[in-house]
Design a protein around this motif. Structure first.
Motif, PDB file in Angstrom:
ATOM      1  N   ILE A   1       7.782  18.874   1.910  1.00  0.00           N
ATOM      2  CA  ILE A   1       8.326  17.320   2.034  1.00  0.00           C
ATOM      3  C   ILE A   1       9.446  16.546   1.130  1.00  0.00           C
ATOM      4  O   ILE A   1       9.363  16.910   0.484  1.00  0.00           O
ATOM      5  CB  ILE A   1       7.302  16.231   1.950  1.00  0.00           C
ATOM      6  CG1 ILE A   1       5.768  16.294   3.096  1.00  0.00           C
ATOM      7  CG2 ILE A   1       7.324  14.312   1.934  1.00  0.00           C
ATOM      8  CD1 ILE A   1       4.544  15.721   2.901  1.00  0.00           C
ATOM      9  N   ASN A   2      10.744  16.377   1.964  1.00  0.00           N
ATOM     10  CA  ASN A   2      11.017  15.748   1.620  1.00  0.00           C
ATOM     11  C   ASN A   2      11.584  14.180   1.138  1.00  0.00           C
ATOM     12  O   ASN A   2      11.201  13.315   1.876  1.00  0.00           O
ATOM     13  CB  ASN A   2      12.199  16.181   2.505  1.00  0.00           C
ATOM     14  CG  ASN A   2      14.101  15.760   1.540  1.00  0.00           C
ATOM     15  OD1 ASN A   2      14.154  15.003   0.363  1.00  0.00           O
ATOM     16  ND2 ASN A   2      15.087  14.876   2.300  1.00  0.00           N
ATOM     17  N   TRP A   3      11.047  14.411   0.071  1.00  0.00           N
ATOM     18  CA  TRP A   3      10.165  12.881  -1.142  1.00  0.00           C
ATOM     19  C   TRP A   3      11.151  12.323  -1.018  1.00  0.00           C
ATOM     20  O   TRP A   3      11.120  10.856  -1.432  1.00  0.00           O
ATOM     21  CB  TRP A   3       9.940  13.251  -2.163  1.00  0.00           C
ATOM     22  CG  TRP A   3       8.394  14.509  -1.882  1.00  0.00           C
ATOM     23  CD1 TRP A   3       7.959  14.963  -2.679  1.00  0.00           C
ATOM     24  CD2 TRP A   3       7.174  13.714  -1.442  1.00  0.00           C
ATOM     25  NE1 TRP A   3       6.895  15.833  -1.794  1.00  0.00           N
ATOM     26  CE2 TRP A   3       6.515  14.452  -1.860  1.00  0.00           C
ATOM     27  CE3 TRP A   3       6.947  11.863  -0.896  1.00  0.00           C
ATOM     28  CZ2 TRP A   3       5.236  14.770  -1.107  1.00  0.00           C
ATOM     29  CZ3 TRP A   3       5.256  12.047  -0.671  1.00  0.00           C
ATOM     30  CH2 TRP A   3       4.872  13.259  -0.859  1.00  0.00           C
TER      31      TRP A   3
ATOM     32  N   VAL B   1       0.761  -1.059   0.055  1.00  0.00           N
ATOM     33  CA  VAL B   1      -0.178   0.309  -0.126  1.00  0.00           C
ATOM     34  C   VAL B   1       0.899   1.377   0.216  1.00  0.00           C
ATOM     35  O   VAL B   1       0.911   1.830  -1.128  1.00  0.00           O
ATOM     36  CB  VAL B   1      -1.130   0.232   1.648  1.00  0.00           C
ATOM     37  CG1 VAL B   1      -1.540   1.122   1.455  1.00  0.00           C
ATOM     38  CG2 VAL B   1      -2.074  -1.078   0.991  1.00  0.00           C
ATOM     39  N   VAL B   2       1.822   1.112   1.295  1.00  0.00           N
ATOM     40  CA  VAL B   2       2.598   2.452   1.219  1.00  0.00           C
ATOM     41  C   VAL B   2       3.365   2.834  -0.228  1.00  0.00           C
ATOM     42  O   VAL B   2       3.444   3.634  -0.753  1.00  0.00           O
ATOM     43  CB  VAL B   2       3.598   2.211   2.500  1.00  0.00           C
ATOM     44  CG1 VAL B   2       4.657   3.963   2.225  1.00  0.00           C
ATOM     45  CG2 VAL B   2       2.920   2.566   3.649  1.00  0.00           C
ATOM     46  N   THR B   3       4.274   1.997  -0.545  1.00  0.00           N
ATOM     47  CA  THR B   3       4.915   1.812  -1.999  1.00  0.00           C
ATOM     48  C   THR B   3       4.096   2.085  -3.495  1.00  0.00           C
ATOM     49  O   THR B   3       4.257   3.240  -4.308  1.00  0.00           O
ATOM     50  CB  THR B   3       5.508   0.278  -2.247  1.00  0.00           C
ATOM     51  OG1 THR B   3       5.870   0.353  -1.212  1.00  0.00           O
ATOM     52  CG2 THR B   3       6.407   0.535  -3.547  1.00  0.00           C
ATOM     53  N   GLY B   4       3.162   1.491  -3.619  1.00  0.00           N
ATOM     54  CA  GLY B   4       1.806   1.682  -4.275  1.00  0.00           C
ATOM     55  C   GLY B   4       1.495   3.344  -4.057  1.00  0.00           C
ATOM     56  O   GLY B   4       1.735   4.186  -5.271  1.00  0.00           O
ATOM     57  N   VAL B   5       1.451   3.498  -3.052  1.00  0.00           N
ATOM     58  CA  VAL B   5       0.881   5.471  -3.164  1.00  0.00           C
ATOM     59  C   VAL B   5       2.300   6.312  -3.364  1.00  0.00           C
ATOM     60  O   VAL B   5       2.008   7.135  -3.958  1.00  0.00           O
ATOM     61  CB  VAL B   5       0.243   5.846  -1.036  1.00  0.00           C
ATOM     62  CG1 VAL B   5       0.352   6.909  -1.191  1.00  0.00           C
ATOM     63  CG2 VAL B   5      -0.962   5.361  -1.306  1.00  0.00           C
ATOM     64  N   LEU B   6       3.605   5.622  -2.934  1.00  0.00           N
ATOM     65  CA  LEU B   6       4.629   6.322  -3.132  1.00  0.00           C
ATOM     66  C   LEU B   6       4.510   6.746  -4.724  1.00  0.00           C
ATOM     67  O   LEU B   6       4.830   7.179  -5.651  1.00  0.00           O
ATOM     68  CB  LEU B   6       5.489   6.458  -2.666  1.00  0.00           C
ATOM     69  CG  LEU B   6       5.640   6.553  -1.256  1.00  0.00           C
ATOM     70  CD1 LEU B   6       6.811   6.004  -0.626  1.00  0.00           C
ATOM     71  CD2 LEU B   6       5.850   8.157  -0.883  1.00  0.00           C
ATOM     72  N   LEU B   7       4.384   5.321  -4.911  1.00  0.00           N
ATOM     73  CA  LEU B   7       4.693   5.261  -6.610  1.00  0.00           C
ATOM     74  C   LEU B   7       4.196   6.180  -7.850  1.00  0.00           C
ATOM     75  O   LEU B   7       3.862   7.000  -8.726  1.00  0.00           O
ATOM     76  CB  LEU B   7       4.475   3.846  -7.191  1.00  0.00           C
ATOM     77  CG  LEU B   7       4.724   3.489  -8.340  1.00  0.00           C
ATOM     78  CD1 LEU B   7       6.063   3.249  -9.379  1.00  0.00           C
ATOM     79  CD2 LEU B   7       4.210   2.387  -9.031  1.00  0.00           C
ATOM     80  N   LEU B   8       2.663   6.190  -7.219  1.00  0.00           N
ATOM     81  CA  LEU B   8       1.156   7.169  -7.770  1.00  0.00           C
ATOM     82  C   LEU B   8       1.489   8.009  -7.445  1.00  0.00           C
ATOM     83  O   LEU B   8       1.275   9.082  -8.371  1.00  0.00           O
ATOM     84  CB  LEU B   8       0.518   6.528  -7.177  1.00  0.00           C
ATOM     85  CG  LEU B   8      -1.246   7.058  -7.576  1.00  0.00           C
ATOM     86  CD1 LEU B   8      -1.456   7.033  -9.191  1.00  0.00           C
ATOM     87  CD2 LEU B   8      -1.854   6.895  -6.932  1.00  0.00           C
TER      88      LEU B   8
ATOM     89  N   PHE C   1       4.976   9.705  -7.422  1.00  0.00           N
ATOM     90  CA  PHE C   1       5.763  10.369  -8.022  1.00  0.00           C
ATOM     91  C   PHE C   1       4.993  10.037  -9.523  1.00  0.00           C
ATOM     92  O   PHE C   1       6.091  11.061 -10.127  1.00  0.00           O
ATOM     93  CB  PHE C   1       7.200   9.014  -8.020  1.00  0.00           C
ATOM     94  CG  PHE C   1       7.560   9.689  -6.228  1.00  0.00           C
ATOM     95  CD1 PHE C   1       7.832  10.944  -6.207  1.00  0.00           C
ATOM     96  CD2 PHE C   1       7.777   8.352  -6.020  1.00  0.00           C
ATOM     97  CE1 PHE C   1       8.511  10.882  -4.986  1.00  0.00           C
ATOM     98  CE2 PHE C   1       8.533   8.886  -3.986  1.00  0.00           C
ATOM     99  CZ  PHE C   1       9.253  10.075  -3.866  1.00  0.00           C
ATOM    100  N   SER C   2       4.354   8.976  -9.840  1.00  0.00           N
ATOM    101  CA  SER C   2       4.646   8.950 -11.337  1.00  0.00           C
ATOM    102  C   SER C   2       3.452  10.072 -12.200  1.00  0.00           C
ATOM    103  O   SER C   2       4.114  10.379 -13.654  1.00  0.00           O
ATOM    104  CB  SER C   2       3.534   7.856 -11.544  1.00  0.00           C
ATOM    105  OG  SER C   2       4.473   6.240 -11.168  1.00  0.00           O
ATOM    106  N   LEU C   3       1.953  10.031 -10.958  1.00  0.00           N
ATOM    107  CA  LEU C   3       1.455  11.728 -11.567  1.00  0.00           C
ATOM    108  C   LEU C   3       2.587  13.190 -11.400  1.00  0.00           C
ATOM    109  O   LEU C   3       1.216  14.182 -11.348  1.00  0.00           O
ATOM    110  CB  LEU C   3       0.701  11.680 -10.795  1.00  0.00           C
ATOM    111  CG  LEU C   3      -0.380  10.737 -11.438  1.00  0.00           C
ATOM    112  CD1 LEU C   3      -2.013  10.001 -10.476  1.00  0.00           C
ATOM    113  CD2 LEU C   3      -0.574  10.290 -12.752  1.00  0.00           C
TER     114      LEU C   3
END
Length: 148
Positions: free
Chosen positions: A54-56, A34-41, A43-45
């Motif tokens: 926030i320091n991404w 879930v967390v990796t999916g949210v971050l991936l989304l 970053f992708s968008l």
């Protein structure tokens, strides 16, 4: 993808006697997914550019580091407590594979974070040097005094 496969493998197990290892592995694989999916989304968008506070790079580093650590612990616990069924063995294998991929990603995130930190410190020192040089009027012959 490996976290999803590990989660699917662990969900196919119908019965267990000490279920704590199984539940912990299920929690780790689902949380990482879930967390990796949210971050991936994000970053992708390019949604991360809308929240510059926030320091991404550090956020990605913390996510991959914690996922690596918890996948290692969960996979070891499940390997120690499993009943040698096919689904449990597959979940352990995919858990260790997911841990390895997260470890590589952690290494890459550390390199990116260090490089970004060096760039920021270099920009800050260039700014300070430029401000200091602009105050030194006497050493700049192109600026003439009005009273002369």
């Amino acid at each position: 993808v490996l976290a999803l496969i590990a989660f699917i493998c662990i969900e196919t197990i119908m019965e267990c006697s000490p279920c704590e290892g199984l539940y912990f592995f299920e929690f780790v694989s689902c949380s990482a997914l879930v967390v990796t999916g949210v971050l991936l989304l994000m970053f992708s968008l390019n949604l991360h550019t809308r929240i510059p506070q926030i320091n991404w790079n550090l956020t990605d580093l913390v996510n991959t580091g914690l996922s690596t650590f918890f996948f290692f612990i969960a996979s070891v616990v499940l390997a120690a407590l499993n009943h040698k069924t096919g689904a449990e063995i597959a979940a352990v294998i995919f858990g260790f594979l997911a841990m390895a991929v997260y470890a590589v990603n952690t290494y890459l995130a550390i390199k990116k974070w260090r490089m970004n930190r060096q760039q920021n410190s270099r920009q800050t020192s260039d700014y300070i040097r430029a401000r200091t040089e602009s105050r030194e009027v006497d050493h700049r012959p192109e600026i003439q005094r009005l009273d002369a």
